[in-house]
Design a protein around this motif. Sequence first.
Motif, short mmCIF file in Angstrom:
data_model
loop_
_atom_site.label_atom_id
_atom_site.label_comp_id
_atom_site.label_asym_id
_atom_site.label_seq_id
_atom_site.Cartn_x
_atom_site.Cartn_y
_atom_site.Cartn_z
N ALA A 88 0.86 -1.19 0.00
CA ALA A 88 0.00 0.00 0.00
C ALA A 88 0.90 1.24 0.00
CB ALA A 88 -0.92 -0.01 1.22
N PHE A 89 1.39 1.56 -1.18
CA PHE A 89 2.46 2.55 -1.31
C PHE A 89 2.38 3.14 -2.71
CE2 PHE A 89 7.13 3.06 -2.37
CZ PHE A 89 7.30 4.24 -1.66
N SER A 90 2.59 4.45 -2.82
CA SER A 90 2.37 5.14 -4.10
C SER A 90 3.58 5.08 -5.04
CB SER A 90 2.02 6.61 -3.83
OG SER A 90 3.09 7.26 -3.18
N PHE A 91 4.73 4.59 -4.58
CA PHE A 91 5.92 4.42 -5.42
C PHE A 91 6.37 5.72 -6.06
CE2 PHE A 91 4.38 0.14 -4.95
CZ PHE A 91 5.54 -0.57 -4.75
N GLY A 92 6.51 6.75 -5.23
CA GLY A 92 7.10 8.01 -5.68
C GLY A 92 8.59 8.01 -5.39
N PHE A 149 10.16 8.93 -2.70
CA PHE A 149 10.49 8.49 -1.34
C PHE A 149 10.77 7.00 -1.35
CE2 PHE A 149 8.77 7.15 2.95
CZ PHE A 149 9.91 7.52 3.64
N VAL A 150 11.85 6.55 -0.72
CA VAL A 150 12.28 5.16 -0.85
C VAL A 150 11.26 4.18 -0.28
CG1 VAL A 150 13.60 4.94 1.30
CG2 VAL A 150 14.35 3.71 -0.76
N GLY A 151 10.58 4.57 0.82
CA GLY A 151 9.49 3.80 1.37
C GLY A 151 9.64 2.30 1.25
N VAL A 175 12.63 -0.67 10.35
CA VAL A 175 13.14 0.69 10.40
C VAL A 175 14.29 0.84 9.40
CG1 VAL A 175 14.77 0.20 12.28
CG2 VAL A 175 13.94 2.54 11.93
N GLY A 176 14.29 1.95 8.70
CA GLY A 176 15.34 2.25 7.73
C GLY A 176 15.34 3.72 7.41
N MET A 177 16.31 4.14 6.64
CA MET A 177 16.42 5.54 6.24
C MET A 177 16.86 5.58 4.78
SD MET A 177 18.48 7.09 9.53
CE MET A 177 17.92 8.78 9.31
N GLU A 180 -0.77 8.54 4.01
CA GLU A 180 -0.37 7.26 3.45
C GLU A 180 1.07 6.95 3.82
OE1 GLU A 180 0.64 5.43 -0.92
OE2 GLU A 180 -1.14 6.68 -0.73
N LEU A 181 1.93 7.98 3.78
CA LEU A 181 3.33 7.80 4.14
C LEU A 181 3.51 8.27 5.58
CD1 LEU A 181 5.01 8.88 0.80
CD2 LEU A 181 4.49 6.57 1.61
N LYS A 182 4.60 8.94 5.87
CA LYS A 182 4.84 9.38 7.23
C LYS A 182 3.78 10.38 7.67
CE LYS A 182 9.89 8.82 7.21
NZ LYS A 182 11.17 9.49 7.44
N GLY A 183 3.21 10.12 8.85
CA GLY A 183 2.21 11.03 9.38
C GLY A 183 2.83 12.34 9.84
N ARG A 184 2.12 13.45 9.59
CA ARG A 184 2.58 14.76 10.07
C ARG A 184 1.54 15.27 11.05
NH1 ARG A 184 5.76 17.73 5.13
NH2 ARG A 184 6.49 15.85 4.07
N ARG A 185 1.70 14.84 12.28
CA ARG A 185 0.68 15.10 13.29
C ARG A 185 1.10 16.13 14.33
NH1 ARG A 185 0.36 9.48 12.37
NH2 ARG A 185 -1.69 8.86 11.54
#
Length: 427
Positions: free
Chosen positions: A135-139, A141-143, A239-241, A411-416
Amino acid sequence: MKTVKKYRFYDFETSLEDYQLHKLNQMLAFIVRQNEFYKEKLTNISIPIQSKNDLASLPFTTKEELIKDQQDYPPFGRNHSYPLQYYNRFHQTSGTSGCPLKILDTKTSWQWWENCWLEVLKSSKVQETDRVFLAFSFGPFVGFWGGFEAAKKLGALVITSGSQTSKDRLQTIVELEATVLLCTPSYALHLVEIAKELNLDLKKTAIQKIITAGEPGGSIPSIRKRIEEAWSAKVFDHVGMTEMGAYGYSCEMQNGLHINESEFIAEIINPDTLEPVDPGDTGELVLTNLGRYGYPLIRYRTGDLVKFDPTPCPCGNTYTFLPGGLIGRKDDMVVIRGINIFPSSIESIIREFDEILEFRIVYYTIDNMDQIKVQIETREPSLKETLATLLRQRIGLRIQVEVVERLPRFELKGRRVLDLRNHVRVV
């Protein structure tokens, strides 16, 4: 009697520490000749490194350095060990904490990425008979790009969802009988909301495992519990970067993260003194990747705060273990009325309430004093008092809770976190 695992380096077997030193020295000898960024940073550094204690002779690398290098030498900077024509993968960081970094990988370095992700899949007991839904948009961002490649290499059926809506993704999961879901913790919970709107019982889907990344939620018990109960599936964290690689994963014990020390050297330091922390203390995770020759990072200060516990995980994996996973980022911590606040600590409390659909943390200023409040989207507005009481008991601070009609989904990292301190007055 405990068996000591041996690691093969060329034609001989050695201990983990010696294996890491061999790989590190091999990389250092290469990049001081080939990599302009590290050729400058490692001037006058004596190699080979004789022991892990000698790591302290190597300078740290920071994200700020890498960003400045790209600004000075646009567009990709100098941290590349080969001519640009040898690179065939482009990704960039999400930019949630500043200017995004542009990262290139060679074919060989990207294969190293895939192999690191294979360890994540193996730790989650994913098999070639599984059907892996991303469930990833494949932009850019390495995700989950690495997860996609690793699942292919494993031999599993890989199902991508690209630009599908959340409703379409759920329908595809059901129709194709996907058994493994890769997504952020936030998105796993968002799909729970959508499923309720569709009167879809997620427990009846074929999903057995959910591998999360991008946020610390997969290692936070209250968040993991909500996801597992809704999906009737087991949650594994990863976890990764983008700039470092896929360096850690959880195991069947689900009590923290293991560092893949065959490919990364881990240190945990006091971010103020830069000295190693004592057992039981919290510090900043510093990593060195050992196989990414196209984009090496030596003693990279990740900014992630973790707890140092030398006790091995009960699962038997002897790699460095981070109980509870990532605590938070050092630049995420704020001090409100003398109390250290991490967004992840607040989220772990909020996620105990199934009735709370989404939330946001707001920092603001009144009469030159920093304040904090929590906004929630919920079906039960009356629980705000219960949440406020629990926050005060657990955090040790009176935090205002405000019910709002609608909050963003991610969908990706939440900005809360909304930081309005010294910008506007919020009452």
